[in-house]
Scaffold this active site. Structure first.
Site, PDB file in Angstrom:
ATOM      1  N   SER A 121     -95.423 -18.159 -14.849  1.00 47.54           N
ATOM      2  CA  SER A 121     -96.750 -17.704 -14.746  1.00 47.54           C
ATOM      3  C   SER A 121     -97.044 -16.529 -13.995  1.00 47.54           C
ATOM      4  CB  SER A 121     -97.558 -18.957 -14.055  1.00 47.54           C
ATOM      5  OG  SER A 121     -99.004 -18.277 -13.715  1.00 47.54           O
ATOM      6  N   SER A 122     -98.146 -15.617 -14.801  1.00 52.32           N
ATOM      7  CA  SER A 122     -98.312 -14.401 -13.970  1.00 52.32           C
ATOM      8  C   SER A 122     -99.053 -14.521 -12.777  1.00 52.32           C
ATOM      9  CB  SER A 122     -99.363 -13.598 -14.648  1.00 52.32           C
ATOM     10  OG  SER A 122     -99.127 -13.803 -16.216  1.00 52.32           O
ATOM     11  N   VAL A 152     -91.947 -22.312 -20.777  1.00 45.96           N
ATOM     12  CA  VAL A 152     -90.788 -21.748 -20.453  1.00 45.96           C
ATOM     13  C   VAL A 152     -90.940 -21.850 -18.787  1.00 45.96           C
ATOM     14  CG1 VAL A 152     -89.500 -19.446 -20.215  1.00 45.96           C
ATOM     15  CG2 VAL A 152     -90.622 -19.961 -22.304  1.00 45.96           C
ATOM     16  N   HIS A 199     -94.492 -15.375 -22.182  1.00 46.58           N
ATOM     17  CA  HIS A 199     -95.352 -14.638 -23.101  1.00 46.58           C
ATOM     18  C   HIS A 199     -94.017 -13.974 -24.281  1.00 46.58           C
ATOM     19  CE1 HIS A 199     -97.999 -13.571 -19.743  1.00 46.58           C
ATOM     20  NE2 HIS A 199     -98.782 -14.025 -20.524  1.00 46.58           N
ATOM     21  N   MET A 228    -103.198 -12.045 -21.451  1.00 41.95           N
ATOM     22  CA  MET A 228    -104.094 -11.399 -20.401  1.00 41.95           C
ATOM     23  C   MET A 228    -102.898 -10.303 -19.795  1.00 41.95           C
ATOM     24  SD  MET A 228    -106.662 -13.772 -18.834  1.00 41.95           S
ATOM     25  CE  MET A 228    -105.941 -14.411 -17.451  1.00 41.95           C
ATOM     26  N   LEU A 238     -96.855  -9.334 -18.725  1.00 40.63           N
ATOM     27  CA  LEU A 238     -95.951 -10.188 -19.628  1.00 40.63           C
ATOM     28  C   LEU A 238     -94.764 -10.501 -18.724  1.00 40.63           C
ATOM     29  CD1 LEU A 238     -96.438  -8.099 -22.757  1.00 40.63           C
ATOM     30  CD2 LEU A 238     -97.739 -10.367 -21.940  1.00 40.63           C
TER      31      LEU A 238
HETATM   32  P1  AMP Z   1    -102.010 -15.853 -20.379  1.00 39.60           P
HETATM   33  O1  AMP Z   1    -101.603 -14.125 -20.236  1.00 39.60           O
HETATM   34  O2  AMP Z   1    -101.686 -16.490 -19.091  1.00 39.60           O
HETATM   35  O3  AMP Z   1    -103.374 -15.811 -20.892  1.00 39.60           O
HETATM   36  O4  AMP Z   1    -101.139 -16.163 -21.380  1.00 39.60           O
HETATM   37  C1  AMP Z   1    -101.022 -16.135 -22.768  1.00 39.60           C
HETATM   38  C2  AMP Z   1    -100.351 -16.946 -23.611  1.00 39.60           C
HETATM   39  O5  AMP Z   1     -99.144 -17.227 -22.920  1.00 39.60           O
HETATM   40  C3  AMP Z   1    -100.916 -18.308 -23.344  1.00 39.60           C
HETATM   41  O6  AMP Z   1    -101.106 -18.933 -24.784  1.00 39.60           O
HETATM   42  C4  AMP Z   1    -100.143 -19.125 -22.593  1.00 39.60           C
HETATM   43  O7  AMP Z   1    -100.115 -20.439 -22.615  1.00 39.60           O
HETATM   44  C5  AMP Z   1     -98.676 -18.565 -22.793  1.00 39.60           C
HETATM   45  N1  AMP Z   1     -97.893 -18.843 -21.713  1.00 39.60           N
HETATM   46  C6  AMP Z   1     -98.099 -18.499 -20.419  1.00 39.60           C
HETATM   47  N2  AMP Z   1     -97.027 -18.972 -19.727  1.00 39.60           N
HETATM   48  C7  AMP Z   1     -96.182 -19.430 -20.334  1.00 39.60           C
HETATM   49  C8  AMP Z   1     -95.025 -20.187 -20.307  1.00 39.60           C
HETATM   50  N3  AMP Z   1     -94.432 -20.346 -19.018  1.00 39.60           N
HETATM   51  N4  AMP Z   1     -94.171 -20.615 -21.407  1.00 39.60           N
HETATM   52  C9  AMP Z   1     -94.901 -20.703 -22.756  1.00 39.60           C
HETATM   53  N5  AMP Z   1     -96.116 -19.864 -22.735  1.00 39.60           N
HETATM   54  C10 AMP Z   1     -96.627 -19.385 -21.644  1.00 39.60           C
END
Ligand code: AMP
Length: 283
Positions: free
Chosen positions: A185-186, A176, A37, A30, A33
């Site tokens: 996290s975003s 991570v 990501h 989403m 980044l």
């Molecule tokens: P999002 O943009 O939040 O929908 O996340 C996109 C992808 O990145 C998803 O598969 C999440 O699980 C992964 N993701 C988000 N944060 C992390 C993190 N800290 N470590 C590993 N993968 C992540």
């Protein structure tokens, strides 16, 4: 690197790459980044794929009252990150491209979407599985990369792919973390410095769980009580759930055995944060 904003454009780029014999790797995101990501993108690049990153804040996975409107959308910065990481195509569609008409067709994974985040976010996983099914159909990847950070999501997507015989492999990459243990996290950008420090207790509670299981404790209730205590040390943390579930069925368990998912969701100030670990007692 190419940037595509329409379904047709990304299809053409992928078709050309496939014509060159490339294997297609998709990283659905989403945007906003961060290093989490980037770790997925690096895995996709290292595996030798033609790498497509999708950036789409998917309206159908947000519940009423959630942060859809305010979700960060720093597209220029995201494009620069993708370019640096060796991405071949960024697919950043508008909502109109993804949902040109009222959406009447949904992909729903049953049972696995009921507990944990499913309980407090009705319709969330239906939105996630539907948009991922659409992205898989549009891009046609051989492999797609997801993060363990969203543990229930990864399990739900794997089940959708298996149940519907979708012709791709799902790779789940490790979470991570910040040096404090806080999962990146975003949504961490909604937190003040103090709230970020407080949020480190989420991972502390998960580590304590792992320690107890490794020390031979099998009573889930005893472990959950200890985890809650650690989380409640911080006044700003409002617990949504702390659960230990079977990693296959996501059903709650009383006695720790086999592969379990330990999952936490809390609210801290304006942010809802989730984290989890997998513990396998057979290993
Ligand atoms: P999002 O943009 O939040 O929908 O996340 C996109 C992808 O990145 C998803 O598969 C999440 O699980 C992964 N993701 C988000 N944060 C992390 C993190 N800290 N470590 C590993 N993968 C992540």
């Amino acid at each position: 690197m190419e940037a595509a904003t329409t379904v047709e454009a990304v299809k053409n780029l992928v078709k050309a790459a496939r014509g060159q014999g490339e294997r297609i790797g998709l990283v659905p995101t989403m945007g906003a980044l961060h290093v989490g990501h980037i770790s997925l993108i690096e895995a996709a690049v290292t595996d030798g794929n033609f790498v497509v990153v999708s950036i789409f804040v998917n309206p159908t996975q947000f519940c009423p009252g959630e942060d859809f409107e305010n979700y960060p959308r720093p597209l220029e910065a995201d494009l620069a990150i993708c370019k640096k990481a060796g991405v071949d195509v960024v697919f950043a569609p508008t909502p109109d491209q993804m949902y040109p008409a009222e959406n009447l067709t949904w992909v729903t994974v049953e049972k696995l979407t009921e507990p944990l985040c499913g309980r407090n976010r009705p319709g969330h996983f239906r939105g996630v599985t539907t948009v991922c099914a659409k992205l898989f159909n549009i891009v046609g990847p051989d492999v797609a990369y997801f993060g363990q950070k969203d543990g229930q999501q990864a399990i739900v997507i794997q089940r959708m792919v298996a149940d519907l015989n979708m012709p791709l492999e799902i790779v789940v990459c490790p979470t991570v973390r910040e040096p404090s243990g806080l999962a990146v996290s975003s949504r961490n950008q909604y937190l003040s410095d103090q709230q970020k420090k407080d949020a480190a207790n989420i991972y502390k509670s998960l580590q304590e769980c792992r320690r107890m299981i490794e020390a031979g404790v099998t009573d889930a209730r005893q472990i959950l009580a200890r985890m809650r205590k650690i989380l409640q040390l911080v006044a700003s943390i409002e617990i949504e759930y702390v659960s230990i579930v079977d990693a296959g069925t996501l059903e709650g368990i009383e006695t720790i055995a086999g592969k379990v998912l330990v999952a936490v969701a809390v609210k801290i100030g304006p942010a809802r944060l989730i984290d989890n670990i997998m513990v396998d007692t057979d290993r």
